[in-house]
Design a protein around this motif. Sequence first.
Motif, short mmCIF file in Angstrom:
data_model
loop_
_atom_site.label_atom_id
_atom_site.label_comp_id
_atom_site.label_asym_id
_atom_site.label_seq_id
_atom_site.Cartn_x
_atom_site.Cartn_y
_atom_site.Cartn_z
N THR A 27 0.83 -1.20 0.00
CA THR A 27 0.00 0.00 0.00
C THR A 27 0.87 1.25 0.00
OG1 THR A 27 -1.77 -1.16 1.16
CG2 THR A 27 -1.81 1.25 1.25
N ALA A 28 1.91 1.28 0.82
CA ALA A 28 2.82 2.43 0.87
C ALA A 28 3.48 2.66 -0.48
CB ALA A 28 3.88 2.23 1.95
N ILE A 29 3.89 1.60 -1.14
CA ILE A 29 4.50 1.72 -2.47
C ILE A 29 3.49 2.30 -3.46
CG2 ILE A 29 5.37 0.38 -4.43
CD1 ILE A 29 6.69 -1.49 -2.30
N SER A 30 2.26 1.82 -3.42
CA SER A 30 1.22 2.32 -4.33
C SER A 30 0.92 3.79 -4.09
CB SER A 30 -0.06 1.50 -4.18
OG SER A 30 0.18 0.18 -4.60
N VAL A 31 0.85 4.19 -2.82
CA VAL A 31 0.59 5.59 -2.48
C VAL A 31 1.72 6.46 -3.02
CG1 VAL A 31 0.48 7.25 -0.56
CG2 VAL A 31 -0.86 5.14 -0.47
N CYS A 32 2.96 6.07 -2.77
CA CYS A 32 4.11 6.86 -3.24
C CYS A 32 4.15 6.92 -4.77
CB CYS A 32 5.41 6.29 -2.69
SG CYS A 32 5.56 6.53 -0.91
N GLN A 33 3.84 5.83 -5.43
CA GLN A 33 3.83 5.83 -6.89
C GLN A 33 2.73 6.75 -7.43
OE1 GLN A 33 3.53 1.62 -7.72
NE2 GLN A 33 5.71 1.49 -8.21
N SER A 34 1.57 6.74 -6.80
CA SER A 34 0.48 7.60 -7.29
C SER A 34 0.82 9.07 -7.08
CB SER A 34 -0.84 7.25 -6.62
OG SER A 34 -0.80 7.54 -5.24
N ILE A 35 1.45 9.40 -5.98
CA ILE A 35 1.88 10.78 -5.76
C ILE A 35 2.96 11.15 -6.77
CG2 ILE A 35 3.09 12.31 -4.14
CD1 ILE A 35 1.68 10.69 -1.88
N GLY A 36 3.88 10.24 -7.02
CA GLY A 36 4.98 10.49 -7.93
C GLY A 36 4.58 10.65 -9.38
N ARG A 37 3.42 10.18 -9.75
CA ARG A 37 2.97 10.30 -11.14
C ARG A 37 2.78 11.77 -11.54
NH1 ARG A 37 3.58 5.52 -12.18
NH2 ARG A 37 2.27 3.76 -11.71
N SER A 38 2.47 12.61 -10.57
CA SER A 38 2.25 14.02 -10.89
C SER A 38 3.44 14.91 -10.53
CB SER A 38 1.00 14.52 -10.17
OG SER A 38 1.10 14.26 -8.78
N ILE A 39 4.48 14.35 -9.98
CA ILE A 39 5.66 15.12 -9.59
C ILE A 39 6.85 14.59 -10.38
CG2 ILE A 39 7.20 15.73 -7.70
CD1 ILE A 39 4.80 15.33 -5.82
N ARG A 40 7.41 15.45 -11.22
CA ARG A 40 8.50 15.03 -12.11
C ARG A 40 9.85 15.65 -11.77
NH1 ARG A 40 6.80 10.45 -13.73
NH2 ARG A 40 4.77 10.55 -14.68
#
Length: 99
Positions: A27-40
């Motif tokens: 879950t932590a990995i998924s949350v971080c990945q979803s946040i990272g999709r909009s931050i480049r």
Amino acid sequence: MPGILKMLTSAQTRSLFRNNIFYKYRTAISVCQSIGRSIRSEEDWAYTFTLDSRFPKYISDHRNLINESVSFYEKRIPDFPSEKSIQKLKNEIFRNLPF
């Protein structure tokens, strides 16, 4: 994640699943990945919305799994549609489709 599991013994792997630790990290990995999709880049910032009533408890219980630079704000939506009203809306939409 499969690479990490290969390095563990079968007893360790069973322990991960038995104690639900695997799912907490997943879950932590998924949350971080979803946040990272909009931050480049380091100058980027974004708002990420999570529509899940369990999320605030997950964050309070597992804050140590997510980078401290990520801040969280909880806003409850008291009149958010119930599961029953969502299902009713889906039925109405699909009933009127031509296929």
